[in-house]
Design an enzyme around this catalytic site. Structure first.
Site: not given
Ligand code: UDP
Length: 348
Positions: A206
């Site tokens: 993402h």
């Molecule tokens: N997540 C979720 N559903 C999805 C994809 C990710 O619940 O379809 C959760 C994941 O388990 C984690 C969070 O979203 O807890 C991560 O968010 P993201 O990857 O968007 O952001 P980052 O952690 O890179 O800031």
């Protein structure tokens, strides 16, 4: 009562805030008002997290999303300033590294409202990432820096930030512990997708860093397409990535593409998979929480301890380190420790 104004806006912030809000309520010394900036707004990326993780309903919904970084952050600052002036909080509580984090930090600092930053001190040392700029600026205007790891504390020290720094553990571990039991009872995702435990891998992509450069995106997609030949690969597709694929015509092949899932389904998917491939910060750690080997589709990571402990490797790294346990993330009490620190700070 200490008044806390919490700013959230993006999916990972809902997960983190869920753990801390619960701890603030349990502590009993706080009155929390949540502002949802609107950065992530569709129900599958927002509402489902509030429902499943039992996050209090936002007192303020700003509905701000889209536009360039300056546009979005600027509009958030204008709206957040109004909210902060009306709420007059004792603390502004911000999470992670998004534009919502940055807008909250700048608004509070200029109104002389002390800022508490959850997940402070993380660095990728790649300033081309918007998240890195958001982190650096937010940390430098924060009064309380709530760090998930010893590396984060050391990063802050090397930038001259030593006051108000606390290693508290990782609130995402708290969130995972909360969700595991619930997801076992509530998630039907494996049956829905016809998956058997131990029979599939999970991927997420993402980041702007992955999606904005077509050459980079093509490389990631080629890598995932190759993995999908070995084992069923489930990819809950982030809207930004879906748009980038449509724009560039880069094609996923043989991958089980699904819409983004709620946290309980995601927890179930991670708990029962074989391997994880991701550019997400949160998912790298969740792979470890579920003790699943992860490959990070990036050239660096902020979560270096996951690589040192072998559960994670960067995609160009040939071999992973031997598996080891990571002490930094704590025992699932990071949110409780944050509440204690905020409460003590208010009385001194
Ligand atoms: N997540 C979720 N559903 C999805 C994809 C990710 O619940 O379809 C959760 C994941 O388990 C984690 C969070 O979203 O807890 C991560 O968010 P993201 O990857 O968007 O952001 P980052 O952690 O890179 O800031």
């Amino acid at each position: 009562m200490t008044a806390i104004l919490t700013v959230v806006g993006a999916r990972p912030q809902f997960v983190k805030a869920a753990a801390v809000s619960r701890a603030l309520a349990a502590d009993g010394r706080f009155r929390e008002a949540i502002v949802h900036t609107g950065q992530h707004f569709d129900p599958g990326m927002s509402d489902v997290f509030f429902d499943e993780l039992e996050i209090p309903k936002p007192a303020h919904a700003l509905h701000i999303h889209g536009g360039g970084h300056g546009d979005m952050t600027g509009r958030m600052m204008i709206a957040l300033e109004e909210v902060a002036l009306a709420e007059k909080p004792d603390w502004m509580l911000i999470y992670g590294d998004t534009n919502s984090t940055l807008a909250g930090a700048l608004v509070a600092a200029k109104l002389h409202i002390p800022v508490a930053h959850v997940e402070a001190g993380l660095r990728s040392f790649n300033r081309r990432m918007p998240e890195e700029i958001n982190r650096i600026v937010s940390d430098h205007v924060s009064a309380l820096l709530l760090c998930p790891t010893a590396t984060a504390v050391a990063n802050l020290r090397s930038e001259g930030i030593v006051n108000g720094v606390h290693a508290v553990g990782d609130v995402m571990f708290d969130a995972t512990l909360f969700a595991i039991a619930k997801s076992r009872a509530a998630s039907g995702i494996l049956a829905e997708l016809g998956l058997a435990p131990g029979g599939y891998d999970v991927a997420t992509v993402h980041r702007a860093e992955s999606t904005d450069d077509p050459a980079r995106l093509a490389e990631i997609v080629a890598w995932l397409n190759e993995r999908a030949k070995q084992r069923t690969l489930v990819l809950p597709l982030h809207p930004r990535t879906r748009q980038a694929l449509a724009r560039t015509g880069i094609a996923l092949s043989g991958i089980r593409v699904i819409d983004p899932v709620g946290y309980l389904d995601m927890t179930r998917l991670l708990a029962d998979c074989v391997e994880v491939y991701t550019d997400s910060g949160g998912v790298q750690k969740e792979a470890y929480f579920h003790r699943k080997p992860c490959t990070t589709l990036r050239d660096e990571t902020e979560w270096v301890e996951t690589v040192e402990a072998g559960w994670n490797r960067l995609w160009r790294q040939e071999r992973r380190q031997p598996f080891a346990e990571i002490a930094d993330y704590g025992k699932g009490d990071a949110a409780q420790r944050i509440a204690a620190i905020l409460g003590d700070a208010a009385t001194t």
